[in-house]
Design a protein around this motif. Sequence first.
Motif, PDB file in Angstrom:
ATOM      1  N   VAL A  62       3.349  -5.266   5.023  1.00 22.06           N
ATOM      2  CA  VAL A  62       3.548  -6.516   4.034  1.00 22.06           C
ATOM      3  C   VAL A  62       4.722  -7.329   4.490  1.00 22.06           C
ATOM      4  O   VAL A  62       5.785  -7.038   4.729  1.00 22.06           O
ATOM      5  CB  VAL A  62       3.507  -6.270   2.640  1.00 22.06           C
ATOM      6  CG1 VAL A  62       3.696  -7.457   1.728  1.00 22.06           C
ATOM      7  CG2 VAL A  62       2.520  -5.476   2.035  1.00 22.06           C
ATOM      8  N   ASP A  63       4.526  -8.520   4.947  1.00 19.25           N
ATOM      9  CA  ASP A  63       5.730  -9.619   5.425  1.00 19.25           C
ATOM     10  C   ASP A  63       5.982 -10.271   3.954  1.00 19.25           C
ATOM     11  O   ASP A  63       5.094 -10.751   3.230  1.00 19.25           O
ATOM     12  CB  ASP A  63       4.985 -10.503   6.169  1.00 19.25           C
ATOM     13  CG  ASP A  63       5.309 -10.359   7.778  1.00 19.25           C
ATOM     14  OD1 ASP A  63       6.129  -9.666   7.974  1.00 19.25           O
ATOM     15  OD2 ASP A  63       4.734 -11.082   8.490  1.00 19.25           O
ATOM     16  N   VAL A  64       7.307 -10.375   3.877  1.00 25.67           N
ATOM     17  CA  VAL A  64       7.657 -11.342   2.458  1.00 25.67           C
ATOM     18  C   VAL A  64       8.739 -12.083   3.209  1.00 25.67           C
ATOM     19  O   VAL A  64       9.769 -11.749   3.772  1.00 25.67           O
ATOM     20  CB  VAL A  64       8.492 -10.233   1.812  1.00 25.67           C
ATOM     21  CG1 VAL A  64       9.149 -10.912   0.565  1.00 25.67           C
ATOM     22  CG2 VAL A  64       7.599  -9.146   1.003  1.00 25.67           C
ATOM     23  N   ASP A  65       8.339 -13.346   2.967  1.00 28.09           N
ATOM     24  CA  ASP A  65       9.357 -14.643   3.446  1.00 28.09           C
ATOM     25  C   ASP A  65       9.878 -15.206   2.330  1.00 28.09           C
ATOM     26  O   ASP A  65       9.454 -15.468   1.219  1.00 28.09           O
ATOM     27  CB  ASP A  65       8.589 -15.522   4.365  1.00 28.09           C
ATOM     28  CG  ASP A  65       8.048 -15.018   5.606  1.00 28.09           C
ATOM     29  OD1 ASP A  65       9.054 -14.483   6.330  1.00 28.09           O
ATOM     30  OD2 ASP A  65       6.986 -15.266   6.054  1.00 28.09           O
ATOM     31  N   VAL A  66      11.238 -15.744   2.501  1.00 29.17           N
ATOM     32  CA  VAL A  66      11.799 -16.381   1.233  1.00 29.17           C
ATOM     33  C   VAL A  66      12.328 -17.825   2.022  1.00 29.17           C
ATOM     34  O   VAL A  66      12.908 -17.857   3.167  1.00 29.17           O
ATOM     35  CB  VAL A  66      13.271 -15.495   0.869  1.00 29.17           C
ATOM     36  CG1 VAL A  66      14.179 -16.843   0.041  1.00 29.17           C
ATOM     37  CG2 VAL A  66      12.865 -14.421   0.425  1.00 29.17           C
ATOM     38  N   TYR A  67      11.998 -18.756   1.424  1.00 30.98           N
ATOM     39  CA  TYR A  67      12.084 -20.088   1.769  1.00 30.98           C
ATOM     40  C   TYR A  67      13.267 -20.470   0.463  1.00 30.98           C
ATOM     41  O   TYR A  67      12.932 -20.592  -0.564  1.00 30.98           O
ATOM     42  CB  TYR A  67      10.826 -21.010   1.502  1.00 30.98           C
ATOM     43  CG  TYR A  67       9.715 -20.578   2.412  1.00 30.98           C
ATOM     44  CD1 TYR A  67       9.669 -21.212   3.720  1.00 30.98           C
ATOM     45  CD2 TYR A  67       8.871 -19.537   2.338  1.00 30.98           C
ATOM     46  CE1 TYR A  67       8.779 -20.808   4.535  1.00 30.98           C
ATOM     47  CE2 TYR A  67       7.928 -19.278   3.250  1.00 30.98           C
ATOM     48  CZ  TYR A  67       7.812 -19.684   4.324  1.00 30.98           C
ATOM     49  OH  TYR A  67       6.898 -19.359   5.001  1.00 30.98           O
ATOM     50  N   ALA A  68      14.118 -21.561   1.316  1.00 31.40           N
ATOM     51  CA  ALA A  68      15.288 -21.813   0.492  1.00 31.40           C
ATOM     52  C   ALA A  68      15.671 -23.281   1.030  1.00 31.40           C
ATOM     53  O   ALA A  68      15.589 -23.353   2.157  1.00 31.40           O
ATOM     54  CB  ALA A  68      16.270 -20.769   0.259  1.00 31.40           C
ATOM     55  N   ALA A  69      16.733 -23.605   0.354  1.00 36.34           N
ATOM     56  CA  ALA A  69      17.178 -25.067   0.753  1.00 36.34           C
ATOM     57  C   ALA A  69      18.413 -24.861   1.831  1.00 36.34           C
ATOM     58  O   ALA A  69      18.394 -25.712   2.847  1.00 36.34           O
ATOM     59  CB  ALA A  69      17.701 -25.849  -0.328  1.00 36.34           C
ATOM     60  N   THR A  70      18.897 -23.616   2.001  1.00 37.20           N
ATOM     61  CA  THR A  70      20.030 -23.332   2.857  1.00 37.20           C
ATOM     62  C   THR A  70      19.643 -22.069   3.340  1.00 37.20           C
ATOM     63  O   THR A  70      19.013 -21.090   2.873  1.00 37.20           O
ATOM     64  CB  THR A  70      21.494 -23.426   2.450  1.00 37.20           C
ATOM     65  OG1 THR A  70      21.454 -22.309   1.351  1.00 37.20           O
ATOM     66  CG2 THR A  70      21.687 -24.743   1.497  1.00 37.20           C
ATOM     67  N   ARG A  71      20.062 -21.739   4.873  1.00 28.03           N
ATOM     68  CA  ARG A  71      20.116 -20.749   5.565  1.00 28.03           C
ATOM     69  C   ARG A  71      20.933 -19.419   4.716  1.00 28.03           C
ATOM     70  O   ARG A  71      20.194 -18.383   4.619  1.00 28.03           O
ATOM     71  CB  ARG A  71      20.782 -20.790   6.810  1.00 28.03           C
ATOM     72  CG  ARG A  71      21.028 -19.569   7.560  1.00 28.03           C
ATOM     73  CD  ARG A  71      21.663 -19.676   8.937  1.00 28.03           C
ATOM     74  NE  ARG A  71      21.834 -18.593   9.765  1.00 28.03           N
ATOM     75  CZ  ARG A  71      21.054 -18.370  10.787  1.00 28.03           C
ATOM     76  NH1 ARG A  71      20.196 -19.317  11.375  1.00 28.03           N
ATOM     77  NH2 ARG A  71      21.151 -17.307  11.517  1.00 28.03           N
ATOM     78  N   GLY A  72      21.777 -19.725   3.949  1.00 22.52           N
ATOM     79  CA  GLY A  72      22.706 -18.795   3.326  1.00 22.52           C
ATOM     80  C   GLY A  72      21.921 -18.185   2.150  1.00 22.52           C
ATOM     81  O   GLY A  72      21.820 -17.099   1.692  1.00 22.52           O
ATOM     82  N   GLU A  73      21.085 -19.211   1.308  1.00 23.89           N
ATOM     83  CA  GLU A  73      20.568 -18.758   0.201  1.00 23.89           C
ATOM     84  C   GLU A  73      18.941 -17.985   0.638  1.00 23.89           C
ATOM     85  O   GLU A  73      18.718 -16.898  -0.001  1.00 23.89           O
ATOM     86  CB  GLU A  73      19.887 -19.891  -0.631  1.00 23.89           C
ATOM     87  CG  GLU A  73      19.219 -19.690  -1.991  1.00 23.89           C
ATOM     88  CD  GLU A  73      18.600 -20.693  -2.615  1.00 23.89           C
ATOM     89  OE1 GLU A  73      17.961 -20.412  -3.620  1.00 23.89           O
ATOM     90  OE2 GLU A  73      18.976 -22.172  -2.352  1.00 23.89           O
TER      91      GLU A  73
END
Length: 132
Positions: A62-73
């Motif tokens: 399973v691939d789990v991707d996180v999308y956020a406003a900044t690289r750090g987040e």
Amino acid sequence: MADVGSVDIELVLIQWLQAKAGPDVVVRDELDNSLLNELPTIQVQRVPAGGDDGYRLDRAFVDVDVYAATRGEAITRAIEVRGWLLADLPGAVSGGAVFGRVTTTSPPAIRPYENTALRRAGATYQIYSHPA
């Protein structure tokens, strides 16, 4: 008893991760044009790989991707998700599934994404489960 492969791993993980992440995070399988308005977002997708024991046990990648406003987040949340999956998912019963061993096959890292207004970090996991 339910047959092998009868657990919709994406659906169950989406529900489980949503409960862990809380109401301020969107957890889903497919992205849409509203992504920039729905950050942070966790995307769960089963990879066409893995296997089963021919009886009950399913071994999903399973691939789990996180999308956020900044690289750090993005990377911070991806590491948080990894902790939940490795520490809390094994032994859990959720959505008609019992979860066993969970391993990381590709640890959290920044992944490229075409839209420069957001950042994506992701990881790939091997998750064993069977119907409850």
